[in-house]
Design an enzyme around this catalytic site. Structure first.
Site, mmCIF file in Angstrom:
data_model
loop_
_atom_site.group_PDB
_atom_site.id
_atom_site.type_symbol
_atom_site.label_atom_id
_atom_site.label_comp_id
_atom_site.label_asym_id
_atom_site.label_seq_id
_atom_site.Cartn_x
_atom_site.Cartn_y
_atom_site.Cartn_z
ATOM 1 N N ASP A 49 0.837 -1.207 0.000
ATOM 2 C CA ASP A 49 0.000 0.000 0.000
ATOM 3 C C ASP A 49 0.872 1.257 0.000
ATOM 4 O O ASP A 49 0.361 2.377 -0.077
ATOM 5 C CB ASP A 49 -1.009 -0.002 1.150
ATOM 6 C CG ASP A 49 -0.358 -0.018 2.519
ATOM 7 O OD1 ASP A 49 0.878 -0.156 2.604
ATOM 8 O OD2 ASP A 49 -1.091 0.105 3.524
ATOM 9 N N GLU A 120 -1.006 -5.432 8.518
ATOM 10 C CA GLU A 120 -0.205 -4.861 9.593
ATOM 11 C C GLU A 120 -0.851 -5.166 10.945
ATOM 12 O O GLU A 120 -2.072 -5.059 11.084
ATOM 13 C CB GLU A 120 -0.082 -3.348 9.407
ATOM 14 C CG GLU A 120 0.702 -2.970 8.160
ATOM 15 C CD GLU A 120 0.866 -1.471 7.991
ATOM 16 O OE1 GLU A 120 0.644 -0.719 8.962
ATOM 17 O OE2 GLU A 120 1.214 -1.058 6.863
ATOM 18 N N GLU A 187 9.676 -4.198 10.067
ATOM 19 C CA GLU A 187 10.098 -2.888 9.532
ATOM 20 C C GLU A 187 10.570 -1.957 10.649
ATOM 21 O O GLU A 187 9.935 -1.863 11.719
ATOM 22 C CB GLU A 187 8.925 -2.230 8.783
ATOM 23 C CG GLU A 187 9.267 -0.827 8.281
ATOM 24 C CD GLU A 187 8.253 -0.245 7.300
ATOM 25 O OE1 GLU A 187 7.290 -0.946 6.904
ATOM 26 O OE2 GLU A 187 8.461 0.931 6.918
HETATM 27 O O1 KIV Z 1 3.651 -1.099 1.582
HETATM 28 C C1 KIV Z 1 4.782 -1.575 1.385
HETATM 29 O O2 KIV Z 1 5.401 -1.394 0.317
HETATM 30 C C2 KIV Z 1 5.374 -2.359 2.447
HETATM 31 C C3 KIV Z 1 6.836 -2.667 2.368
HETATM 32 C C4 KIV Z 1 7.640 -1.442 2.570
HETATM 33 C C5 KIV Z 1 7.241 -3.743 3.291
HETATM 34 O O3 KIV Z 1 4.717 -2.722 3.370
#
Ligand code: KIV
Length: 274
Positions: A49, A120, A187
């Site tokens: 996202d 998430e 992350e």
């Molecule tokens: O949204 C995204 O691109 C991500 C990555 C940075 C892991 O979650």
């Protein structure tokens, strides 16, 4: 009968087996042409996202819709043959209840053709992760710095700095693994904490701003290509400056048009050659 078989995609079960540091290569992709270019080199194409910020110029990811994620997910599936394609569930499409998450994730898999969803959340999402997996939806978890919680975190801040933060990251890691996630993105976490997560989990940890000890590493492709502007996050590595190539090509086109050197007869239909 031809012996030629179409190449098989990596499945979430294949990804689940990768534990050695450096054994999983993950890049983001949002479009068919980019997926085509990246597919031979990566194990997972992540339709993140982050596209809200990278492609649509949003300040964060919160306004990205489920329809947008499905459209970009389908584009990436069309452009790839080998990589496992994982699509992010966007903010507000899954947090309300496991049932809401199932309806969103089922749409993603059915309408985009992707193999899995990413969401998430740590301990607070464990019930939802288990609910999806029991119903045939593989889940990649995402803990540590969770960009969809930017307002609660007070910014995009490195996590696991103080004692309570470390305990939270370790608790989240255990919870998503126990719930059945096939892998977890970690992350923006201090390296020693990230290393501990990698040691304690039996599922592959995919790091971004995490640790070389992770089984996998992921980057936002535009950061890697020099397409994210001057400021790239400290944890990203720029391998090429595609922005400079695009600027130079646009400059040449502009001057050829203004100097009337483009188009030439070979670019036109039925124009007499001079
Ligand atoms: O949204 C995204 O691109 C991500 C990555 C940075 C892991 O979650």
């Amino acid at each position: 009968m031809s012996s030629h078989r179409p190449q098989q995609r990596l499945s979430t079960l294949d990804i689940r087996q990768r534990h050695e540091p450096g054994s999983l290569v993950v890049l983001t992709a949002y479009s068919t042409p980019m997926a085509r270019l990246l597919d031979p080199h990566v194990d997972v194409l992540l339709v993140g996202d982050s596209l809200g910020m990278v492609l649509y110029g949003m300040p964060h990811t919160l306004a990205v819709s489920l329809d947008t994620m499905i459209a970009h997910g389908a584009a990436v599936v069309r452009g790839s043959q080998r990589a496992c394609v994982v699509v992010d569930l966007p903010f507000a499409s899954y947090q309300a209840s496991p049932q809401q998450a199932f309806l969103a994730a089922a749409r993603v898999l059915a309408e985009s053709g992707a193999q899995a969803v990413k969401l998430e959340g740590g301990a607070e999402m464990a019930e939802t992760i288990a609910f999806l997996i029991e119903r045939g939806i593989p889940v990649m978890a995402h803990i540590g710095l969770m960009p969809q919680k930017v307002n609660a975190l007070g910014g995009f801040k490195v996590q696991g700095k103080e004692e309570a933060g470390v305990a939270q990251v370790l608790r989240d890691a255990d919870a998503v693994a126990a719930a059945g996630a096939f892998s977890v993105v970690l992350e923006g976490v201090l390296e020693p904490v990230a290393r501990q997560v990698c040691e304690q989990l039996d599922i592959p940890v995919i790091g971004i701003g995490a640790s070389p000890a992770c089984a996998g590493q992921v980057l936002v492709t535009e950061d890697m290509l020099g397409l994210s502007g001057e400021q790239i996050p400290r944890f990203a590595q720029q391998y090429v400056r595609v922005d400079e190539l695009i600027g130079a090509a646009a400059e040449r086109f502009a001057s050829e048009v203004r100097e009337r050197r483009f188009p030439q007869a070979r670019h036109c239909f039925g124009m007499a050659k001079e």
